[in-house]
Design a protein around this motif. Structure first.
Motif, PDB file in Angstrom:
ATOM      1  N   SER A 190       0.856  -1.186   0.000  1.00  0.00           N
ATOM      2  CA  SER A 190       0.000   0.000   0.000  1.00  0.00           C
ATOM      3  C   SER A 190       0.894   1.240   0.000  1.00  0.00           C
ATOM      4  O   SER A 190       2.119   1.132   0.114  1.00  0.00           O
ATOM      5  CB  SER A 190      -0.899   0.014   1.236  1.00  0.00           C
ATOM      6  OG  SER A 190      -0.110   0.131   2.414  1.00  0.00           O
ATOM      7  N   MET A 191       0.278   2.405  -0.086  1.00  0.00           N
ATOM      8  CA  MET A 191       1.059   3.642  -0.093  1.00  0.00           C
ATOM      9  C   MET A 191       1.832   3.815   1.209  1.00  0.00           C
ATOM     10  O   MET A 191       2.923   4.376   1.228  1.00  0.00           O
ATOM     11  CB  MET A 191       0.146   4.845  -0.328  1.00  0.00           C
ATOM     12  CG  MET A 191      -0.367   4.970  -1.759  1.00  0.00           C
ATOM     13  SD  MET A 191       0.937   5.044  -3.012  1.00  0.00           S
ATOM     14  CE  MET A 191       1.796   6.556  -2.561  1.00  0.00           C
ATOM     15  N   SER A 192       1.285   3.300   2.313  1.00  0.00           N
ATOM     16  CA  SER A 192       1.965   3.471   3.590  1.00  0.00           C
ATOM     17  C   SER A 192       3.239   2.645   3.682  1.00  0.00           C
ATOM     18  O   SER A 192       4.162   2.996   4.417  1.00  0.00           O
ATOM     19  CB  SER A 192       1.021   3.099   4.742  1.00  0.00           C
ATOM     20  OG  SER A 192       0.673   1.729   4.682  1.00  0.00           O
ATOM     21  N   THR A 193       3.299   1.531   2.973  1.00  0.00           N
ATOM     22  CA  THR A 193       4.497   0.683   3.019  1.00  0.00           C
ATOM     23  C   THR A 193       5.408   0.892   1.805  1.00  0.00           C
ATOM     24  O   THR A 193       6.505   0.321   1.760  1.00  0.00           O
ATOM     25  CB  THR A 193       4.114  -0.805   3.123  1.00  0.00           C
ATOM     26  OG1 THR A 193       3.213  -1.149   2.059  1.00  0.00           O
ATOM     27  CG2 THR A 193       3.455  -1.092   4.455  1.00  0.00           C
ATOM     28  N   ALA A 194       4.961   1.699   0.841  1.00  0.00           N
ATOM     29  CA  ALA A 194       5.778   1.946  -0.348  1.00  0.00           C
ATOM     30  C   ALA A 194       7.045   2.738  -0.025  1.00  0.00           C
ATOM     31  O   ALA A 194       7.977   2.781  -0.841  1.00  0.00           O
ATOM     32  CB  ALA A 194       4.956   2.683  -1.406  1.00  0.00           C
ATOM     33  N   ILE A 195       7.105   3.328   1.162  1.00  0.00           N
ATOM     34  CA  ILE A 195       8.303   4.091   1.543  1.00  0.00           C
ATOM     35  C   ILE A 195       9.545   3.203   1.564  1.00  0.00           C
ATOM     36  O   ILE A 195      10.658   3.677   1.319  1.00  0.00           O
ATOM     37  CB  ILE A 195       8.124   4.755   2.922  1.00  0.00           C
ATOM     38  CG1 ILE A 195       7.769   3.712   3.997  1.00  0.00           C
ATOM     39  CG2 ILE A 195       7.084   5.854   2.863  1.00  0.00           C
ATOM     40  CD1 ILE A 195       7.752   4.252   5.410  1.00  0.00           C
ATOM     41  N   TYR A 196       9.356   1.908   1.817  1.00  0.00           N
ATOM     42  CA  TYR A 196      10.505   1.006   1.880  1.00  0.00           C
ATOM     43  C   TYR A 196      11.121   0.748   0.505  1.00  0.00           C
ATOM     44  O   TYR A 196      12.258   0.291   0.407  1.00  0.00           O
ATOM     45  CB  TYR A 196      10.090  -0.327   2.506  1.00  0.00           C
ATOM     46  CG  TYR A 196       9.450  -0.180   3.861  1.00  0.00           C
ATOM     47  CD1 TYR A 196      10.131   0.426   4.913  1.00  0.00           C
ATOM     48  CD2 TYR A 196       8.149  -0.628   4.101  1.00  0.00           C
ATOM     49  CE1 TYR A 196       9.541   0.581   6.167  1.00  0.00           C
ATOM     50  CE2 TYR A 196       7.555  -0.488   5.346  1.00  0.00           C
ATOM     51  CZ  TYR A 196       8.256   0.126   6.369  1.00  0.00           C
ATOM     52  OH  TYR A 196       7.676   0.273   7.607  1.00  0.00           O
ATOM     53  N   LEU A 197      10.366   1.053  -0.543  1.00  0.00           N
ATOM     54  CA  LEU A 197      10.871   0.798  -1.892  1.00  0.00           C
ATOM     55  C   LEU A 197      12.021   1.721  -2.272  1.00  0.00           C
ATOM     56  O   LEU A 197      12.800   1.403  -3.169  1.00  0.00           O
ATOM     57  CB  LEU A 197       9.732   0.933  -2.914  1.00  0.00           C
ATOM     58  CG  LEU A 197       8.609  -0.106  -2.791  1.00  0.00           C
ATOM     59  CD1 LEU A 197       7.544   0.150  -3.850  1.00  0.00           C
ATOM     60  CD2 LEU A 197       9.155  -1.521  -2.921  1.00  0.00           C
ATOM     61  N   GLU A 198      12.112   2.865  -1.598  1.00  0.00           N
ATOM     62  CA  GLU A 198      13.211   3.786  -1.904  1.00  0.00           C
ATOM     63  C   GLU A 198      14.569   3.108  -1.720  1.00  0.00           C
ATOM     64  O   GLU A 198      15.534   3.466  -2.384  1.00  0.00           O
ATOM     65  CB  GLU A 198      13.120   5.030  -1.018  1.00  0.00           C
ATOM     66  CG  GLU A 198      12.076   6.027  -1.454  1.00  0.00           C
ATOM     67  CD  GLU A 198      12.354   6.628  -2.833  1.00  0.00           C
ATOM     68  OE1 GLU A 198      13.551   6.811  -3.172  1.00  0.00           O
ATOM     69  OE2 GLU A 198      11.393   6.902  -3.559  1.00  0.00           O
ATOM     70  N   LYS A 199      14.606   2.139  -0.847  1.00  0.00           N
ATOM     71  CA  LYS A 199      15.852   1.402  -0.625  1.00  0.00           C
ATOM     72  C   LYS A 199      16.298   0.670  -1.887  1.00  0.00           C
ATOM     73  O   LYS A 199      17.494   0.480  -2.121  1.00  0.00           O
ATOM     74  CB  LYS A 199      15.658   0.410   0.530  1.00  0.00           C
ATOM     75  CG  LYS A 199      16.907  -0.370   0.896  1.00  0.00           C
ATOM     76  CD  LYS A 199      16.682  -1.208   2.136  1.00  0.00           C
ATOM     77  CE  LYS A 199      17.977  -1.899   2.557  1.00  0.00           C
ATOM     78  NZ  LYS A 199      17.814  -2.661   3.808  1.00  0.00           N
ATOM     79  N   LEU A 200      15.331   0.270  -2.707  1.00  0.00           N
ATOM     80  CA  LEU A 200      15.642  -0.477  -3.918  1.00  0.00           C
ATOM     81  C   LEU A 200      15.895   0.401  -5.141  1.00  0.00           C
ATOM     82  O   LEU A 200      16.387  -0.085  -6.157  1.00  0.00           O
ATOM     83  CB  LEU A 200      14.498  -1.446  -4.247  1.00  0.00           C
ATOM     84  CG  LEU A 200      14.241  -2.603  -3.272  1.00  0.00           C
ATOM     85  CD1 LEU A 200      13.205  -3.546  -3.863  1.00  0.00           C
ATOM     86  CD2 LEU A 200      15.527  -3.346  -2.978  1.00  0.00           C
ATOM     87  N   ARG A 201      15.558   1.658  -5.038  1.00  0.00           N
ATOM     88  CA  ARG A 201      15.625   2.525  -6.219  1.00  0.00           C
ATOM     89  C   ARG A 201      17.011   2.542  -6.864  1.00  0.00           C
ATOM     90  O   ARG A 201      17.133   2.275  -8.070  1.00  0.00           O
ATOM     91  CB  ARG A 201      15.174   3.940  -5.836  1.00  0.00           C
ATOM     92  CG  ARG A 201      15.022   4.872  -7.018  1.00  0.00           C
ATOM     93  CD  ARG A 201      14.367   6.170  -6.585  1.00  0.00           C
ATOM     94  NE  ARG A 201      14.107   7.054  -7.694  1.00  0.00           N
ATOM     95  CZ  ARG A 201      13.391   8.173  -7.607  1.00  0.00           C
ATOM     96  NH1 ARG A 201      12.871   8.528  -6.438  1.00  0.00           N
ATOM     97  NH2 ARG A 201      13.198   8.929  -8.670  1.00  0.00           N
ATOM     98  N   PRO A 202      18.083   2.811  -6.120  1.00  0.00           N
ATOM     99  CA  PRO A 202      19.400   2.805  -6.759  1.00  0.00           C
ATOM    100  C   PRO A 202      19.823   1.412  -7.214  1.00  0.00           C
ATOM    101  O   PRO A 202      20.534   1.265  -8.219  1.00  0.00           O
ATOM    102  CB  PRO A 202      20.335   3.334  -5.667  1.00  0.00           C
ATOM    103  CG  PRO A 202      19.614   3.106  -4.383  1.00  0.00           C
ATOM    104  CD  PRO A 202      18.161   3.231  -4.701  1.00  0.00           C
TER     105      PRO A 202
END
Length: 354
Positions: A190-202
């Motif tokens: 959900s949008m509330s847990t999507a913050i953890y995806l920033e770790k995968l961005r690079p």
């Protein structure tokens, strides 16, 4: 046996749906009478997901729950999700529970006590910091989604604490062979847990310079121009199909008290559909994933890159991990494995208090 189910959400809320509602058919087959009174309805959840004001919805929800509790009669057990009234002190809930004089089972799948005891406002910590401990301590049974939550229940002095993971049905979440034109790395949330995806961005950006793949995000909107990402809306009827479309599933997390209370539900969904998984070894993730067998437990960006690269390059290994994951799911994390256990718990609680 008559049970009043006091869920936090309607069926649209994932925690209520998987911690409570999915058990209903089996419980009803055993002769259990269930009356459901959700605190927050679909309208509240729609406003929550669209980030609209929810004050009026919350007010109406609390008034409705007050009415339910004032007129609740002749139930053998109350089945409560987390607490009766979020952000309201324990003494208020205690009054209703004492008035009803009905034993209650309380269920936790998140470390919501950290919303209170680690709050930046001193008055919140003072007024609500021990609320969940008091709820647990006065319950007949605490049902915890993982050991981190169970430990809190035992420290609170609960009479009985059991651990039941957040599970899915092996008859609904099933493996399905899908040939994708390019590999799909998947995530659902959900949008509330999507913050953890920033770790995968690079990591995903670096990976995209060498390999072709698509990063499929279900349940949140992610706009990364430098990464081949596709955001899809979540819906209950499409949930299984979307997870089946993944070639592998990921669950990045931060390592903090709140995250240690999570139940690794994404991993269980992925494994049920026969997908290899990659996750941070935070909390229960380390128990769910057999590192090197059902997937990989990784921490640093370098190890995330290496794990993703390995699965992109080695299709037989990926398939083998998916098969092992499905086997592990069937024996430890399926609804069919746990539903009779929950029913026996209700039986014991009901007989004990007659």
């Amino acid at each position: 046996m008559k049970i009043l189910v006091l869920s936090k959400y309607s069926r649209k809320g994932a925690s209520s749906r998987y911690r409570m509602f999915q058990y209903f058919p089996y419980l009803q087959e055993q002769g259990v009478e269930l009356t459901t009174e959700a605190l927050f309805n679909d309208g509240y959840l729609d406003r929550l997901y669209s980030k609209k004001s929810r004050l009026w919805s919350v007010f109406k929800a609390y008034i409705h729950r007050l009415q339910v509790l004032l007129f609740a009669r002749d139930f053998d057990i109350l089945w409560i999700e987390k607490e009766l009234f979020p952000w309201i002190p324990w003494f208020f809930e205690r009054w209703f529970l004492r008035r009803l004089q009905t034993p209650y089972i309380v269920d936790y799948d998140d470390a919501i006590f950290h919303q209170y005891d680690t709050h930046r406002a001193a008055w919140v910590r003072k007024l609500l910091g021990t609320k969940c401990d008091q709820v647990m301590g006065s319950s007949e049974v605490v049902v915890a989604g993982n050991e981190y939550l169970a430990t809190r229940g035992r420290r609170a002095g609960a009479k009985k604490v059991i651990t039941i993971p957040t599970v899915v049905s092996e008859k609904v979440f099933m493996p399905k062979e899908i040939e994708n034109p390019i590999p799909i790395i998947g995530w659902i949330g959900s949008m509330s847990t999507a913050i953890y995806l920033e770790k995968l961005r690079p990591v995903l950006f670096e990976l995209s310079q060498k390999y072709s793949f698509k990063f499929r995000v279900v349940g949140a909107t992610v706009e990364w121009s430098e990464v081949p990402v596709e955001s899809l809306p979540w819906s209950e009827d499409q949930e299984v199909v979307l997870v089946q479309s993944f070639d592998m599933g990921v669950m990045p997390l931060l390592d903090s008290p709140w995250e240690r209370g999570k139940c690794g539900f994404k991993l269980i969904q992925y494994m049920a559909c026969g997908k290899a998984v990659i996750a941070d070894p935070v909390g229960v993730n380390s128990e769910i994933v057999e590192d090197g067998k059902t997937g990989y437990l990784v921490t640093q960006q370098k190890s995330w890159y290496e794990a993703l690269e390995r699965l992109l390059m080695d299709a037989p290994k990926k398939a083998q991990m998916g098969r092992y994951g499905r086997e592990r799911f069937e024996t430890q994390y399926s609804l069919e494995h746990w539903q009779s256990f929950l029913y026996k718990l209700f039986q014991e609680c009901s007989l004990k208090n007659r």
